[in-house]
Write an enzyme that holds these catalytic residues in place. Sequence first.
Site, mmCIF file in Angstrom:
data_model
loop_
_atom_site.group_PDB
_atom_site.id
_atom_site.type_symbol
_atom_site.label_atom_id
_atom_site.label_comp_id
_atom_site.label_asym_id
_atom_site.label_seq_id
_atom_site.Cartn_x
_atom_site.Cartn_y
_atom_site.Cartn_z
ATOM 1 C CG ASP A 70 0.466 -1.953 7.574
ATOM 2 O OD1 ASP A 70 1.197 -2.945 7.789
ATOM 3 O OD2 ASP A 70 0.840 -0.781 7.740
ATOM 4 C CG HIS A 87 -3.900 -0.234 6.314
ATOM 5 N ND1 HIS A 87 -3.800 0.055 7.651
ATOM 6 C CD2 HIS A 87 -2.796 0.303 5.725
ATOM 7 C CE1 HIS A 87 -2.670 0.728 7.873
ATOM 8 N NE2 HIS A 87 -2.050 0.902 6.720
ATOM 9 C CG ASP A 135 5.044 2.444 7.323
ATOM 10 O OD1 ASP A 135 4.225 2.891 6.497
ATOM 11 O OD2 ASP A 135 4.719 1.738 8.293
ATOM 12 C CG HIS A 136 4.075 -0.600 4.162
ATOM 13 N ND1 HIS A 136 4.047 -1.940 4.438
ATOM 14 C CD2 HIS A 136 3.703 0.027 5.299
ATOM 15 C CE1 HIS A 136 3.654 -2.122 5.697
ATOM 16 N NE2 HIS A 136 3.434 -0.944 6.238
ATOM 17 C CG HIS A 192 -0.350 0.006 2.518
ATOM 18 N ND1 HIS A 192 0.272 -1.085 3.059
ATOM 19 C CD2 HIS A 192 -0.237 0.989 3.437
ATOM 20 C CE1 HIS A 192 0.735 -0.784 4.270
ATOM 21 N NE2 HIS A 192 0.436 0.472 4.510
ATOM 22 C CG HIS A 217 0.466 4.209 5.034
ATOM 23 N ND1 HIS A 217 -0.307 3.462 5.883
ATOM 24 C CD2 HIS A 217 -0.198 5.364 4.856
ATOM 25 C CE1 HIS A 217 -1.399 4.140 6.199
ATOM 26 N NE2 HIS A 217 -1.359 5.300 5.572
ATOM 27 C CD GLU A 234 -1.003 -4.864 10.574
ATOM 28 O OE1 GLU A 234 -0.359 -4.302 11.480
ATOM 29 O OE2 GLU A 234 -2.053 -4.418 10.105
ATOM 30 C CG HIS A 280 4.141 -3.371 10.307
ATOM 31 N ND1 HIS A 280 3.265 -2.733 11.132
ATOM 32 C CD2 HIS A 280 4.456 -2.486 9.340
ATOM 33 C CE1 HIS A 280 3.044 -1.512 10.671
ATOM 34 N NE2 HIS A 280 3.765 -1.337 9.585
#
Lengths: 600, 658
Positions: A178, A157, A72-73, A68, A70, A203, A414
């Site tokens: 996530d 999410h 952090d991904h 996705h 975000h 996660e 995660h």
Amino acid sequence: MPEIKVTPLGAGQDVGRSCILVSIAGKNVMLDCGMHMGYNDDRRFPDFSYITQSGRLTDFLDCVIISHFHLDHCGALPYFSEMVGYDGPIYMTHPTKAICPILLEDYRKITVDKKGETNFFTSQMIKDCMKKVVAVHLHQTVQVDEELEIKAYYAGHVLGAAMFQIKVGCESVVYTGDYNMTPDRHLGAAWIDKCRPDLLITESTYATTIRDSKRCRERDFLKKVHETVERGGKVLIPVFALGRAQELCILLETFWERMNLKAPIYFSTGLTEKANHYYKLFITWTNQKIRKTFVQRNMFEFKHIKAFDRAFADNPGPMVVFATPGMLHAGQSLQIFRKWAGNEKNMVIMPGYCVQGTVGHKILSGQRKLEMEGRQILEVKMQVEYMSFSAHADAKGIMQLIRQAEPRNVLLVHGEAKKMEFLKQKIEQEFHVNCYMPANGETTTIFTNPSIPVDISLGLLKRETAIGLSPDVKKPKLMHGTLIMKDNSFRLISPEQALKELGLAEHQLRFTCRVHIQDPRKEHETVLRVYNHLKGILKDYSVQHLPDGSITVESILIQATAHSEDQGTKVLLVSWTYQDEELGSYLTSLLKKGLPQSTS
Amino acid sequence: FFQYCLSGHPTLPCNVLKFKSTTIMLDCGLDMTSTLNFLPLPLVQSPRLSKLPGWVLKDGSTFLDKELKECSGHVFVDSVPEFCLPETELLDLSTVDVILISNYHCMMALPYITEYTGFTGTVYATEPTVQIGRLLMEELVNSIERVPKAQSASMWKNKEVQRLLPAPLKDAVEVSMWRKCYTMPEVNAALSKIQLVGYSQKIELFGAVQVTPLSSGYALGSSNWIIQSHYEKVSYVSGSSLLTTHPQPMDQASLKNSDVLILTGLTQIPTANPDGMVGEFCSNLAMTVRNGGNVLVPCYPSGVIYDLLECLYQYIDSAGLSNVPFYFISPVANSSLEFSQIFAEWLCHNKQTKVYLPEPPFPHAELIQTNKLKHYPSIHGDFSNDFKQPCVVFTGHPSLRFGDVVHFMELWGKSSLNTVIFTEPDFSYLDALAPYQPLAMKCVYCPIDTRLNFIQVSKLLKEVQPLHVVCPEQYTQPPPTQSHRTDLMIDCQPPPMSYRRAEVLTLPYKRRYEKIEIMPELADSLVPLEIKPGISLATVSAVLHTKDNKHVLQLPPKPPQPPTSKKRKRVSDDVPECKPLKPLLSGSIPVDQFVQTLEKHGFSDVKVEDTAKGHIVLLQEAETLIQIEEDSTHIICDNDEPLRVKLRDLVLKFLQKF
């Protein structure tokens, strides 16, 4: 024995910088390519030199999958593909492909323009990187190459978030990214079928939390916002531009409407307006209710929420401001926070998880004196509230997903090590599967035991299933065939066909035994006695008395002749083939015992 | 493997495939050309249509004058319009397991099938297909229910009566299968049985068959379907397009290696070039409006209209039409325009890229924003206030028998300034116009059918090379009106198998293999033997488990523990229970070596005699002889079981087991 290897380069016993290497049946896949919000040095990106010391990443990796948008991904993606160098395919869903470059550009701007860093990826690199992206549909089976296939499942999410199944032959891994197991105001719940992967990589952000009902949290949130506004305070809600922001906007919008409130609600910068456009155009990815009613009323067209201007922060009177980023680590949300922190009438509501090292994390852990840039000390007098609106599955949700997918092994990423430890025990107890939680750089190996797919000739299969249909189903029926292995193809055929295909003749092995029987009667009478005797014992077999005077038991032939010397002795010739060995051998020993005394 | 053909209409197909153990319906098309035999349903009281004379038979009998009316020199049925259903008697439709839908035009008969035949299965379709299909059905139901008609004519359908009627009523076929329109509750019930699928999604049916939709390039969400098992592949091609319009391009590569390719839904106007037609459409429209006339475009609420609006968007400013209002009138106009903007993933690349910006993929959003395009649910209400002439009206139904279009035909038909432009290819425009004659308004025929033409078909078939092609009989001969055009038919080798309504075809392929899984424990126990270079074999004795059409081979269970002491005494008397199969043998026995072996095992009196076909090995003392020939060995042994077993095992050493 075949094995699956997993090595987290990020998100191993940690939240942030998600990046997990998976080797399955000779294929190497990288799952996510995130950045860490808690660091500003080398540690913010995964250590890609781990993948290969020499040679190009493209040669080593078969594909990259982004779950996705975000950061952090996906935050390290342009660095990975353009600066380290990767030219292979990168897979993500359509909404992720649409939104990801915008967040990356935003991130780049903050890092380079505001913080003045050099040696960071450029706008052009983001564009070049996105050219390597292949968009996938939900549930579409994407054939990466002849053997490797991937499939996306809805993850909730954020808009476009997906779980991915990675499959080679009959071995498979599912990576959740996530996800959220309960539908919220704008997205649906994650769903996966009973795909029984060898490994589920999930996660575990909320590994130990069981969250109360969403309704309660929403009520709580509205109450706090309402109270603060009523007493003339200002509410700051740090959010990421896409995701929670839209959910909370819908919540406040309907509340303002219902309560007829007048205090202004603002949304920081143009990014969010654009974000709402994405939600409108990708409305098929939202929850069912929004999808159903969008023609009449598009939930992402807000009446009460207006664009924010920097000058508004100093306006007197109450207001609610959504500002980015969500962890108060930079940008507009931090600026507003600094302005409002000194007033105890104001409130900051943190609606999501904050990574260690961020201002958000500090104030949530109770710190009230913050050292800002230039040794300045900022005293926080405003109220700090934490409300978990971030759409991660809680412990219950994680267990539910495991129940749905029925994996043979589970691997946690995660999340925080301590919480993982707890969840790991719970999973092992409840599902009796192995659960792993490797740290970054640590490799977990899982042995798989795949069955072997073989082509069976329809003739053989039909013959066997026909036998299987006989009334006596309790007895396991043995099936007999010949497996021919030629250039990696496996075929199971009947022995007769195998002989024929290989151009070989059958070799018949036959046995004939002479059994002497004391019986003075005429030959045909002896035969009749033998027939009656066998018929009485071998009830399940076909025993026949043929017109030529011989007896058959299945395919075994019995003939009687008179002994050449002794009239009182008859000779029985019992003859059978190797295929009837057991029965033939049994018959001779049976006949050797002689015939029962006749009663007549 | 059978194909039951329930529809004779080549572009509105309905076939049922019996494939392995599953029964699969391919599309559910509704033939609406039957409505052309009915009088139009006027939305506003029409003096002309309400005063038509009843039709009188030649002999003067008037018993049909309530049902049939004479209008413009033709005879029409004065009744609620009816549609021709697919065949329902050819097979028991309650046995249909699944229905696969290829595009929204091919699902219009769905409520008749799912609600009236005892159907209990699942329908598979893509999301745009379902959403837009729902809109088409809604519009249909709405336009018919808006004009309640007291009577429903049935007397004329009597075979004896129909015979006496003038053409085309006399020649109308399958009139017994004509039915009134369904209702919204039936539509909703039918649509609730649909399961949404995405392109290239593999859907397992009962473990036996896998079906996969592929992009067909014709409409939003339109699909072709692959129906396959491990060894057979049937491709169902229905309504495909290779032109670049708004939908995602057609996936051709996945159709390769088909055993059978069923080909339906080709262009209905093989001689017309869609691009040329769009050009003509624009220029006729501009000319009429410049001369102060109105333009009427009878159309469906979704599909080609999006492309027409896009062309007009680029065209109106340069043609000086910026001030001409465009009206789109349909109960589902708003929904259709809104839905078209949210299916980014199903659009062609250019439109997808726009969504990434993010901008609406279709420019009609801008036409609406700038008030150039206005949409209304019907001519009643707001429209009557806003209505300005000259204007352009897009509205349905293309048959001109119901919907708002009937009103505009009545309103504008008398003036030669106005033009009606036919773009939808489903109805003959002359037949559609018949009840409105004589007309003063201009009629322009610009059919836009983007589906495959015969040149594209032959290219496609060369590319994907199916073993067999199956198609409606119409495609195996030139069109009846152009019998010299032998290029307007399918040309392939072997020639296509053709079908017609109510026929059952046997599809030409034979399965030889099935997939089976060998469990790892069993696989470990196998002992492969290289029999020829590169070919190994292993004999397999295993237990077969079959569940949900999946076959698995497992290790046979360990022999049961010897029974307890009580029973033990009788063990030798027990009849052998389960007959363990012995392998087949192959090979031959070299006599010299065999004799050596015998001697090694302590037989000292071995004597060999030659025979015509081989040898006889004699063990003199044991009174035992062994006949050895090329392909057989016969051990003739007296009363000595241990000896026989010993000899057996020695012989087996020389042979291969299968």
